[in-house]
Design a protein around this motif. Structure first.
Motif, mmCIF file in Angstrom:
data_model
loop_
_atom_site.group_PDB
_atom_site.id
_atom_site.type_symbol
_atom_site.label_atom_id
_atom_site.label_comp_id
_atom_site.label_asym_id
_atom_site.label_seq_id
_atom_site.Cartn_x
_atom_site.Cartn_y
_atom_site.Cartn_z
ATOM 1 N N VAL A 45 -6.286 -6.878 0.913
ATOM 2 C CA VAL A 45 -5.263 -6.519 1.897
ATOM 3 C C VAL A 45 -5.914 -6.037 3.189
ATOM 4 O O VAL A 45 -5.495 -6.397 4.297
ATOM 5 C CB VAL A 45 -4.329 -5.435 1.310
ATOM 6 N N THR A 49 -5.715 -7.863 6.885
ATOM 7 C CA THR A 49 -5.285 -7.125 8.076
ATOM 8 C C THR A 49 -6.304 -7.287 9.207
ATOM 9 O O THR A 49 -5.941 -7.484 10.372
ATOM 10 C CB THR A 49 -5.108 -5.638 7.732
ATOM 11 N N TRP A 103 2.595 -9.953 9.643
ATOM 12 C CA TRP A 103 1.840 -9.267 8.592
ATOM 13 C C TRP A 103 1.527 -7.825 8.980
ATOM 14 O O TRP A 103 1.619 -6.921 8.149
ATOM 15 C CB TRP A 103 0.546 -10.026 8.305
ATOM 16 N N VAL A 106 4.470 -5.613 8.259
ATOM 17 C CA VAL A 106 4.917 -5.454 6.873
ATOM 18 C C VAL A 106 4.512 -4.081 6.360
ATOM 19 O O VAL A 106 3.362 -3.664 6.510
ATOM 20 C CB VAL A 106 4.312 -6.564 5.977
ATOM 21 N N LYS A 107 5.456 -3.353 5.733
ATOM 22 C CA LYS A 107 5.172 -2.010 5.220
ATOM 23 C C LYS A 107 4.539 -2.061 3.834
ATOM 24 O O LYS A 107 3.533 -1.427 3.590
ATOM 25 C CB LYS A 107 6.462 -1.188 5.186
ATOM 26 N N LYS A 109 2.491 -3.919 1.935
ATOM 27 C CA LYS A 109 1.576 -5.053 2.031
ATOM 28 C C LYS A 109 1.096 -5.527 0.662
ATOM 29 O O LYS A 109 0.828 -6.724 0.475
ATOM 30 C CB LYS A 109 0.370 -4.688 2.915
ATOM 31 N N ASN A 110 0.975 -4.638 -0.301
ATOM 32 C CA ASN A 110 0.470 -5.036 -1.613
ATOM 33 C C ASN A 110 1.386 -6.045 -2.291
ATOM 34 O O ASN A 110 0.920 -6.985 -2.940
ATOM 35 C CB ASN A 110 0.310 -3.805 -2.509
ATOM 36 N N ASN A 112 3.428 -8.152 -0.770
ATOM 37 C CA ASN A 112 3.566 -9.380 0.019
ATOM 38 C C ASN A 112 2.228 -10.064 0.298
ATOM 39 O O ASN A 112 2.189 -11.048 1.025
ATOM 40 C CB ASN A 112 4.246 -9.061 1.364
ATOM 41 N N TYR A 113 1.157 -9.532 -0.282
ATOM 42 C CA TYR A 113 -0.173 -10.025 0.065
ATOM 43 C C TYR A 113 -0.366 -11.491 -0.313
ATOM 44 O O TYR A 113 -0.857 -12.303 0.492
ATOM 45 C CB TYR A 113 -1.234 -9.157 -0.616
#
Length: 796
Positions: A45, A49, A103, A106-107, A109-110, A112-113
């Motif tokens: 992640v 980023t 991306w 996105v809050k 992230k885990n 939606n990764y």
């Protein structure tokens, strides 16, 4: 030459396959390092980023270069693929920017990764393919300068993948771009220049190695950062666990009493300075003192002052418990501290321990609350009432306190009509309304049932009566519970400390005396205590005691007042009236002793005796004369009353039609369903029901609609007035006509003159009662007169 280029293509493809195999082995070797899945996902992640942040700037630059190249080839050749290729390149850069920004926003992230990782690789690969198409198509038609630009761009695109992020994203772009560059240069047979191909191959190998190497280093770097954070968190958790587990932390101040060490669990936002190191310890204590909670503020300030005094005297202090505000909410802390001195006795500051004793203090407060508060309303209970009243009485003659005793009016009807659950809600709501009428330092008590009290320190008569009036007004407003509207009222008695008493028992009794008078005056008001009330109460109490033996000593008797037919003059019935003649009090009016019977509960037994007595008298007089018996509201709450009446009639063999029962409108105040049911059972026996004192109550019309009465008795206040008063005459006529239209017998009460009797006859009144005809007669005279028949001439 064709076979040569074909062989070269085969060699390039073989080289690419070897490179991919080597890459997979290298990445596989590296990825075989034992790393927890959660850790790997966190690192991935972080890398994604980082890639997203780089992609925005690289996309802007890449799109700019693409536009410059397109401008260079614009109009060069009629080739539709080239514009389409440039459009695809720019579109992919645009999509990459949008994807990166999305991306970064996105809050979670885990979760939606995986989706975004796949989309990034897909867009990177599409971008690489579109650049490959552009290079292959432009290399054939470009001039020498343009081909050089394409060569430089190809090497630049391949080289930028070295610093553009993790391997999986870089290779998604590097692979199609590298393949496209080799295909473009190999297919450019007319301008084939081997050194360029060598340079391209070298940069490709270098970029591939750099991608793998940097990916490894980046992964190790992120992993190390994660390990460092994890270890830091572990250490912090261990320290926090230690402090929370032990319930203690250290605090320290220097010689200037400035904080040098303190727990971050305490909020210091109420202090102007933001840093603990710049905070004076006394400022911190003052901030704690300002956070007053309920009635504990004065005690807290005293404790804080004690700590200050000990510090000024450079003395130790131990286990001083103060309630403070922390990030976890209000907590109880036990402060201990001792001064620190140097080798030569120089004062260096204070060092101490702060222990969390919240559970202990909350348990203590819970026990105290249960012992001092009413379980339902949460106001003070009777035990607290005695203790607090004792404190006010000990305050001395110069400190005046008002005691208000409050009793709810008609609360029993709320329980009877709506149930005890609504009654409990009513008591809670009443306590809250009373609390809105007093100050914070005043005390509200529930003494039991529907009895409340309020102690108002520092109140004079004016202040006490103002509060009492406010409470009465507030409690007369309707209450609403689950679509139910209920009404009560309040009566208030007031006594003053020390004017009316200087002990809890005395002042409470004086307030109760005033309350008794407020209720006897009609309820819904307040009364101040005075000596006259005390004397009157003593007399009433003596009378109440005397009433207990009045029946046995035959002090109670019945008298009978006849009721006549106004047209014929015949006696048609007689009203039974209870009398009490005491050796000391003399002849006591019913208006005095009947309420005493009701208050003591004797009215039910006395009322039953009156019914048996009157029925027995009915056997001694003419059968065409009926007897009327008055019923108290308390008797109507006795569900067995109809059975008692039936038993008395059966025993004496008296027809039920010869007995009628009179009730007043106030007896059915609130349209009590239980009382109406008792009356209906009495009527089913065959007895008649009369509505007495008609016109003086609160709900005449509704009662006439709810219950089928047999007779209306018009109150004497409408008959004895001035005959020339047209307004009163119209009201009297209207009541008589109403009764007649309802088919009811009409009786005029209190007839004193012939003119009054004649007027009633003209208006249509059928029966009359009063001294004009005959006053109440003692039992023997009444039986003697009407045993053989007796007609009364209306004109006499």
């Amino acid at each position: 030459m064709g076979w040569l280029f074909g062989e070269r293509r085969l060699r390039v493809r073989e080289s690419i396959r070897c490179l991919r195999k080597r890459l997979n082995e290298e990445v596989g070797r590296f990825r075989t390092r034992t790393v927890a899945r959660s850790v790997r996902e966190r690192v991935d992640v972080t890398q994604l980023t980082t890639r997203a942040k780089l992609s925005i700037m690289m996309s802007v630059i890449g799109a700019t270069v693409a536009l410059a190249l397109f401008w260079s080839f614009y109009g060069r050749a009629n080739n539709e693929v080239i514009p389409l290729g440039f459009i695809t390149v720019i579109s992919n850069y645009f999509f990459l920017i949008l994807l990166s920004k999305r991306w970064l926003r996105v809050k979670n992230k885990n979760d939606n990764y995986q989706k975004f990782a796949w989309l990034f690789q897909l867009v990177q690969f599409a971008l690489g393919v579109s650049w490959s198409v552009v290079m292959i198509e432009t290399i054939d038609i470009g001039s020498s300068n343009q081909r050089s630009l394409v060569y430089a761009l190809a090497i630049a695109l391949i080289s930028t993948t070295m610093v553009s992020g993790p391997a999986r994203y870089s290779l998604s772009f590097w692979l199609p771009v590298t393949v496209g560059a080799f295909v473009a240069f190999i297919d450019d047979t007319a301008h084939f220049y081997a050194p360029i191909l060598v340079a391209l191959g070298c940069y490709s190998i270098l970029s591939l190695y750099s991608i793998i190497s940097l990916d490894k280093k980046m992964f190790e770097r992120e992993l190390n950062i994660f390990d460092l954070e994890r270890h830091s968190e572990t250490i912090e958790l261990l320290l926090k666990d230690f402090q929370e587990g032990s319930g203690s932390f250290l605090w320290e101040v220097n010689s200037d009493l400035m904080l040098t060490s303190f727990s971050d669990q305490i909020d210091l936002f109420s202090i102007e300075r933001q840093s603990h190191d710049a905070t004076q310890f006394f400022d911190l204590l003052d901030a704690f003192g300002e956070e007053t909670v309920d009635e504990e503020g004065s005690d807290k300030r005293e404790l804080i002052q004690y700590i200050k005094n000990q510090i000024w005297a450079k003395q130790s202090f131990k286990e001083v418990v103060i309630r403070v505000r922390t990030r976890a909410g209000p907590r109880w802390w036990a402060f201990s501290g001792k001064p620190i001195f140097g080798v030569e006795g120089k004062f260096l500051g204070y060092r101490g321990v702060c222990s969390d004793v919240t559970e202990r203090e909350e348990y203590r407060l819970k026990i105290e609350f249960s012992a001092t508060r009413d379980y339902l309303t949460k106001v003070y209970n009777r035990a607290s009432f005695n203790r607090i009243l004792e404190e006010f009485c000990r305050s001395g003659p110069h400190s005046q306190t008002a005691l208000l005793c409050i009793d709810l009016d008609h609360f029993k009807s709320v329980n009877d009509n709506f149930g005890h659950a609504i009654g409990d809600e009513m008591l809670i709501a009443v306590s809250r309304r009373i609390a809105t009428c007093v100050r914070g330092e005043d005390r509200v008590f529930r003494l039991g049932g529907d009895e409340f009290a309020v102690a108002i320190p520092g109140a004079d008569r004016e202040r006490a009566t103002a509060v009492a009036n406010r409470i009465v007004e507030k409690l007369t407003e309707p209450f609403h519970f689950r679509q139910i509207e209920a009404k009560v009222g309040a009566s208030v008695g007031i006594a003053l400390i020390p004017d009316d008493g200087d002990t809890p028992d005395v002042v409470h009794r004086k307030a109760d005396i005033a309350l008794y008078r407020a209720k006897s005056d009609g309820r819904g008001g307040y009364r101040m205590f005075d000596r006259k009330l005390d004397i009157q109460l003593e007399i009433a109490q003596d009378m109440q005691l005397a009433l207990r033996s009045a029946v046995d000593e035959k002090q109670l008797s019945l008298v009978f007042q006849p009721i006549v037919n106004l047209r014929t003059g015949n006696v048609v019935s007689a009203e039974s009236l209870l009398r009490w003649e005491h050796p000391d009090f003399g002849l006591v009016p019913p208006s005095v002793f009947v309420p005493l019977l009701e208050q003591s509960g004797q009215i039910v037994a006395v009322g039953e005796a009156v019914i048996n007595w009157a029925v027995r008298v009915a056997t001694m007089i003419r059968e065409d004369i009926s007897l009327a018996i008055n019923l108290s509201p308390h008797q109507l709450t006795d569900a067995s009353l109809p059975q008692k009446i039936f038993a008395a009639l059966s025993k004496e063999e008296v027809s039920a039609s010869r007995v009628e029962f009179e009730i007043t409108e106030s007896s059915l105040l609130g349209n009590d369903a239980r009382k109406l049911a008792v009356l209906r059972e009495i009527k089913e026996i065959g007895c008649r029901i009369s509505l007495d004192d008609f016109g003086t109550g609160y709900s005449s019309m509704r009662l006439l609609d709810e219950f089928p009465f047999d007779k209306l008795k018009i109150d004497e206040s409408f008959i004895s007035g001035d005959a020339s008063d047209s307004r009163r005459a119209h009201i009297l006529e209207t009541m008589i006509q109403l009764g007649r239209r309802l088919g009811l017998a009409i009786v005029g009460e209190g007839i004193a003159t012939k003119a009054q009797a004649d007027r009633l006859v003209v208006l249509g009144c059928s029966e009359g009662q009063g001294y004009y005809f005959m006053g109440p007669m003692v039992n023997d005279d009444f039986v003697r007169m009407f045993s053989a028949g007796h007609l009364v001439d209306v004109g006499e």
